[in-house]
Design an enzyme around this catalytic site. Sequence first.
Site, PDB file in Angstrom:
ATOM      1  N   GLU A 252      -8.873   0.345  -9.478  1.00 41.73           N
ATOM      2  CA  GLU A 252      -7.621   0.267 -10.246  1.00 41.73           C
ATOM      3  C   GLU A 252      -6.730  -0.721  -9.522  1.00 41.73           C
ATOM      4  O   GLU A 252      -6.207  -0.421  -8.441  1.00 41.73           O
ATOM      5  CB  GLU A 252      -6.954   1.651 -10.309  1.00 41.73           C
ATOM      6  CG  GLU A 252      -7.756   2.693 -11.081  1.00 41.73           C
ATOM      7  CD  GLU A 252      -7.923   2.356 -12.548  1.00 41.73           C
ATOM      8  OE1 GLU A 252      -7.066   1.645 -13.116  1.00 41.73           O
ATOM      9  OE2 GLU A 252      -8.925   2.793 -13.139  1.00 41.73           O
ATOM     10  N   CYS A 286       1.884  -0.657 -11.101  1.00 41.62           N
ATOM     11  CA  CYS A 286       0.876  -1.616 -11.562  1.00 41.62           C
ATOM     12  C   CYS A 286       1.107  -1.990 -13.017  1.00 41.62           C
ATOM     13  O   CYS A 286       0.730  -3.063 -13.452  1.00 41.62           O
ATOM     14  CB  CYS A 286      -0.509  -1.028 -11.376  1.00 41.62           C
ATOM     15  SG  CYS A 286      -0.664   0.610 -12.094  1.00 41.62           S
TER      16      CYS A 286
HETATM   17  P1  NAD Z   1      -3.268  -2.971  -0.914  1.00 36.75           P
HETATM   18  O1  NAD Z   1      -4.421  -3.576  -1.624  1.00 36.75           O
HETATM   19  O2  NAD Z   1      -2.565  -3.760   0.088  1.00 36.75           O
HETATM   20  O3  NAD Z   1      -3.708  -1.619  -0.175  1.00 36.75           O
HETATM   21  C1  NAD Z   1      -4.304  -0.558  -0.889  1.00 36.75           C
HETATM   22  C2  NAD Z   1      -5.121   0.269   0.069  1.00 36.75           C
HETATM   23  O4  NAD Z   1      -6.196  -0.514   0.548  1.00 36.75           O
HETATM   24  C3  NAD Z   1      -4.357   0.749   1.297  1.00 36.75           C
HETATM   25  O5  NAD Z   1      -4.684   2.080   1.563  1.00 36.75           O
HETATM   26  C4  NAD Z   1      -4.897  -0.128   2.406  1.00 36.75           C
HETATM   27  O6  NAD Z   1      -4.874   0.554   3.643  1.00 36.75           O
HETATM   28  C5  NAD Z   1      -6.331  -0.338   1.952  1.00 36.75           C
HETATM   29  N1  NAD Z   1      -6.994  -1.544   2.483  1.00 36.75           N
HETATM   30  C6  NAD Z   1      -6.436  -2.662   2.969  1.00 36.75           C
HETATM   31  N2  NAD Z   1      -7.380  -3.528   3.361  1.00 36.75           N
HETATM   32  C7  NAD Z   1      -8.581  -2.948   3.106  1.00 36.75           C
HETATM   33  C8  NAD Z   1      -9.939  -3.338   3.267  1.00 36.75           C
HETATM   34  N3  NAD Z   1     -10.271  -4.526   3.793  1.00 36.75           N
HETATM   35  N4  NAD Z   1     -10.910  -2.490   2.882  1.00 36.75           N
HETATM   36  C9  NAD Z   1     -10.606  -1.291   2.337  1.00 36.75           C
HETATM   37  N5  NAD Z   1      -9.327  -0.853   2.164  1.00 36.75           N
HETATM   38  C10 NAD Z   1      -8.336  -1.680   2.538  1.00 36.75           C
HETATM   39  O7  NAD Z   1      -2.291  -2.461  -2.085  1.00 36.75           O
HETATM   40  P2  NAD Z   1      -0.840  -1.821  -1.901  1.00 36.75           P
HETATM   41  O8  NAD Z   1       0.092  -2.932  -1.541  1.00 36.75           O
HETATM   42  O9  NAD Z   1      -0.915  -0.618  -1.050  1.00 36.75           O
HETATM   43  O10 NAD Z   1      -0.539  -1.301  -3.383  1.00 36.75           O
HETATM   44  C11 NAD Z   1       0.021  -2.069  -4.373  1.00 36.75           C
HETATM   45  C12 NAD Z   1      -1.032  -2.588  -5.331  1.00 36.75           C
HETATM   46  O11 NAD Z   1      -1.712  -1.498  -5.943  1.00 36.75           O
HETATM   47  C13 NAD Z   1      -0.454  -3.387  -6.469  1.00 36.75           C
HETATM   48  O12 NAD Z   1      -1.215  -4.545  -6.662  1.00 36.75           O
HETATM   49  C14 NAD Z   1      -0.554  -2.457  -7.658  1.00 36.75           C
HETATM   50  O13 NAD Z   1      -0.597  -3.112  -8.897  1.00 36.75           O
HETATM   51  C15 NAD Z   1      -1.808  -1.738  -7.342  1.00 36.75           C
HETATM   52  N6  NAD Z   1      -1.872  -0.456  -8.070  1.00 36.75           N
HETATM   53  C16 NAD Z   1      -2.739  -0.349  -9.130  1.00 36.75           C
HETATM   54  C17 NAD Z   1      -2.768   0.832  -9.877  1.00 36.75           C
HETATM   55  C18 NAD Z   1      -3.700   0.970 -11.050  1.00 36.75           C
HETATM   56  O14 NAD Z   1      -3.907   2.103 -11.494  1.00 36.75           O
HETATM   57  N7  NAD Z   1      -4.266  -0.105 -11.582  1.00 36.75           N
HETATM   58  C19 NAD Z   1      -1.921   1.888  -9.533  1.00 36.75           C
HETATM   59  C20 NAD Z   1      -1.062   1.745  -8.442  1.00 36.75           C
HETATM   60  C21 NAD Z   1      -1.052   0.560  -7.721  1.00 36.75           C
END
Ligand code: NAD
Length: 488
Positions: A252, A286
């Site tokens: 997501e 999102c």
């Molecule tokens: P992010 O991608 O920076 O981090 C998300 C998660 O990924 C965190 O827990 C982080 O620790 C982990 N992570 C970071 N690097 C990683 C790696 N190399 N391997 C595995 N995990 C890793 O996102 P964010 O800034 O925390 O959240 C915001 C984003 O989430 C926005 O782009 C938003 O649109 C999206 N989002 C999407 C939905 C949906 O349902 N489509 C819902 C909520 C948020």
Amino acid sequence: MTKPAPPNIRATALIGGHWTDDGLERRDTVSPVTGEIIGSFPLCTAAEADRALQAARDAAREWGATTVFERIDIFERAKSVLHTKRDALATLITYEQGKTYREARGEVDEAIAHFDEAITGCRDLEGKILPSAVPTCRNYVYRVPRGVVVAIQPWNYPLAMAVQHIAPALAGGNTVVMLPAPTTSLVGFQLADCLVEAGVPDGVLNFVCGEGAVVGDALTRDERADIVVFTGSTATGKLVAANARNRAELLELGGNGPTVVLDDADLDKAAAGVVMGSIVNAGQACTAAELILVHEAVYDAFAERLSQEVADTAVLGDPFDRATTMGPLQNEATAAKVDAHIEDAVAKGATVTVGGARSPGYPTKLYWPATVLTGVTGDMVISHQETFGPVMPLRKITSEAEAIQLIDESQYGLASAVFTRDVGRGLRFAERVSTGMANVNLPTVWSEYHLPFGGCSGKGSGTGRVQGRYALTDTFTELKTIIVDLGE
Ligand code: NAD
């Protein structure tokens, strides 16, 4: 309301039923609301990821053999624990994440609703007996757990997104290793604590925290993870998808919530919808409305109406204050991205009609007011990338077809909205538009918890669906076929 005292939480990891942080480096959690330290969490390493996965693996067979009624009993208790701790959890969400206390309470309710969905979903899971060409044979097809789920969450809805993963995963009979975003680790830790209190057996839910690039990378590469479930940015999602290759995944990812205002739209309704879509969680959703495509015939009138709506309803301030409708942004990286998107748009000719810069006079520098930009064009970064802040960029379109084309060309395909007085026109638009979710005369952020939620294929907003019954059938269980020969 009287402002609740700030929390002071010392989070630890939960591995195989044991709370642990032995010898691990710790990091302080700083509230975006007040700038105070509100707790700390351990920076787990690949070693904790390894132990957590093994604990989940070891618990998988026994948990997978429980009846759905045993799981439902635990979910009912989890709902009750969350309900009892609703105020404390909402207070922590506000202090750690920054959203208004009203929205934070709504997030606790959403988490409870996801348990309700999991309860209904697993109680209604059906199998079949398919016909056989052999009179003495019976062909049974039914749903079984997949095994171990790695579930990784973002910081924008730290409680709701976690339960959105965990509840259907456990309901399907899987065990879980959960990783929250670093800046909202305290909420993740409290959720794990609530689930232990509700009676989730040792090893069935494991909680690790730390840097995603370290712990998340180790978890998603490991073959002991049967499913990888990730909610986060499109960029990280690509790394996760590469690591999870050949295993089931649910991604997501990001979006920019294109919202189309057609020439026959009710402009009051559209303005209210756009502001709601933009200021919920200070734009850090999102599905937030981050690109507003307005028909040229109503562009000026709509821009004026929108500015008035912002002035009337978007109240930036202390998120514990009842009058506030928008708190601070969650972290500096997000605020800096909003700065950069606005600077780029203004340098390329856009005009700021409301807001436009961080608000001074608050305890942190993360308070960004609702902002309206006019004269937005296709060469601006804000037209193409997710801003993740309360910014409403108005881009002029000359036709409905142009809106469809711009959305088709976008890297995102999560949620869109269209405003028109002609519902048939709206429905035709919604059927054609390349987003997984499309709302007619409702903001992009509008959804209900029993409805499938996710992006359309072929774009950068992810694959698969969370929420409702589909997550349980499409992601968290798989079909098993058993053929029995009854004999003569
Ligand atoms: P992010 O991608 O920076 O981090 C998300 C998660 O990924 C965190 O827990 C982080 O620790 C982990 N992570 C970071 N690097 C990683 C790696 N190399 N391997 C595995 N995990 C890793 O996102 P964010 O800034 O925390 O959240 C915001 C984003 O989430 C926005 O782009 C938003 O649109 C999206 N989002 C999407 C939905 C949906 O349902 N489509 C819902 C909520 C948020």
